[in-house]
Design a protein around this motif. Sequence first.
Motif, PDB file in Angstrom:
ATOM      1  N   GLU A 114       0.779  -0.894   0.164  1.00  0.00           N
ATOM      2  CA  GLU A 114      -0.177   0.018  -0.089  1.00  0.00           C
ATOM      3  C   GLU A 114       0.782   1.429  -0.122  1.00  0.00           C
ATOM      4  O   GLU A 114       0.763   2.661  -0.730  1.00  0.00           O
ATOM      5  N   LYS A 154       2.519   1.574  -3.018  1.00  0.00           N
ATOM      6  CA  LYS A 154       1.935   2.269  -4.714  1.00  0.00           C
ATOM      7  C   LYS A 154       1.428   3.966  -4.133  1.00  0.00           C
ATOM      8  O   LYS A 154       0.812   4.890  -5.370  1.00  0.00           O
ATOM      9  N   ARG A 207      -4.998  10.795  -8.191  1.00  0.00           N
ATOM     10  CA  ARG A 207      -4.549   9.354  -7.878  1.00  0.00           C
ATOM     11  C   ARG A 207      -4.822   7.980  -7.604  1.00  0.00           C
ATOM     12  O   ARG A 207      -3.647   7.552  -7.782  1.00  0.00           O
ATOM     13  N   HIS A 208      -5.680   7.866  -7.506  1.00  0.00           N
ATOM     14  CA  HIS A 208      -5.989   6.246  -8.281  1.00  0.00           C
ATOM     15  C   HIS A 208      -5.340   5.759  -9.225  1.00  0.00           C
ATOM     16  O   HIS A 208      -5.132   4.788  -9.777  1.00  0.00           O
ATOM     17  N   GLU A 209      -5.928   7.163 -10.715  1.00  0.00           N
ATOM     18  CA  GLU A 209      -5.253   6.633 -12.113  1.00  0.00           C
ATOM     19  C   GLU A 209      -3.306   6.452 -11.939  1.00  0.00           C
ATOM     20  O   GLU A 209      -3.410   6.204 -12.575  1.00  0.00           O
ATOM     21  N   SER A 230      -8.960  12.668  -6.357  1.00  0.00           N
ATOM     22  CA  SER A 230      -8.814  10.695  -5.837  1.00  0.00           C
ATOM     23  C   SER A 230      -9.214  10.917  -7.368  1.00  0.00           C
ATOM     24  O   SER A 230      -8.604   9.657  -7.907  1.00  0.00           O
ATOM     25  N   TYR A 231     -10.076  10.745  -8.166  1.00  0.00           N
ATOM     26  CA  TYR A 231      -9.826  10.155  -9.312  1.00  0.00           C
ATOM     27  C   TYR A 231      -8.640   9.701  -9.742  1.00  0.00           C
ATOM     28  O   TYR A 231      -7.405   8.940 -10.639  1.00  0.00           O
TER      29      TYR A 231
END
Length: 408
Positions: free
Chosen positions: A50, A53, A324-326, A321-322
């Motif tokens: 985690e 990543k 950072r997630h991608e 959030s999108y």
Amino acid sequence: MANKSRSTTPVQIGTAEHSVTVGGENPIVVQSMTNTDTVDIDSTVKQVIELAKAGSELVRITVNSAEAAEAVAKIRAELDKQDCFVPLIGDFHFNGHKLLTDYPKCGQALAKYRINPGNVGKGKKRDEQYASMIKVAIKNDKPVRIGVNWGSLDQALLARIMDENHELPAPLEPHEIMHKAMVTSALESAQQAEALGLAKNKIILSVKMSSVQDLISVYRELTKKCDYALHLGLTEAGMGSKGIVASTAALAILLQEGIGDTIRISLTPEPDGDRCNEVIVAQEILQSMGLRSFTPMVVACPGCGRTSSTYFQTLAQDIQSYLRHEMPKWKDTHPGVEDMNVAVMGCVVNGPGESKHANIGISLPGTGEKPVAPVYVDGIKTVTLKGDNIAEEFQTIVKDYVTKNYKK
């Protein structure tokens, strides 16, 4: 702004294939630490993955018992199986000499050792036990961080400096004595390691304190007296905004002065909180200062009486959030995307202007404004969004922009 590191001797951490280089002209490295019981292999592996990543380039784990030492090689093997090759650092204190000697696979599996010179023994045993750890590092060709901490400073060294201070015509103040003891401990321990045969390019120093002004002072002093690679961090920074603000205040000043080669933000997480927050804060400090780029930045207004709706706040949060997630996927497929800027503004006052300055920007309607949201791409208005699907449509525009403009 480039890193004007004081270190002239870069330190390579990890294997040749999966290594991180600290110091010299290399980028400042982000580090973190697990808070799992190292004996719990599954939980530790999960948290290391985690953290990696999230962007941690080095991860430190506690090695405090025979069971923990036995677990280290298994943790490394399991991480490799899951294609997580982040270098692991072993955190050793009172019994590190015994663990590294009795469990050779532990020392071999780690990429670096962290040794606190204040916690390796007293008197003659101190030198013997410290030497045994350094010798294991030399045998395994591993770098060492000599990490002095004001909460566990070598008391014999402190007493020696206090005695010397009494003989001075103009004695130092108590806080100055502490600063001198911190720096002296780091330098003497480094010199001792080199005398034992540890190469200079295998040494990283840190002198951590929990007061912002004290931390700035000791690192400035240490920098004047050496050119080892330096690890920065405000120890016991605290929880929430206090920890973030204090760490940022201290590290930003030092980084601006060109001091520091690797950083960690020692945040106390909320109960069951996300350990990855310390990685995100470290990245955002470096990115806000223009030292490195990790993920697209979102510019958003704070809100005021013109923006009584929380819609723009939700949209800004969702887009951030999108992105950072991608980012873990985009890092490989869309190089350069980490430098992209996105603006999510809440009304017409600064909305259009900020949106034009960003790669992609949206100016949402404020209180009393027409229910329309113009979108700007590279300074040009391209579309006006309306209705209930503004968030989804804007996310699609961002995705399309990334695909079109950041190609491998």
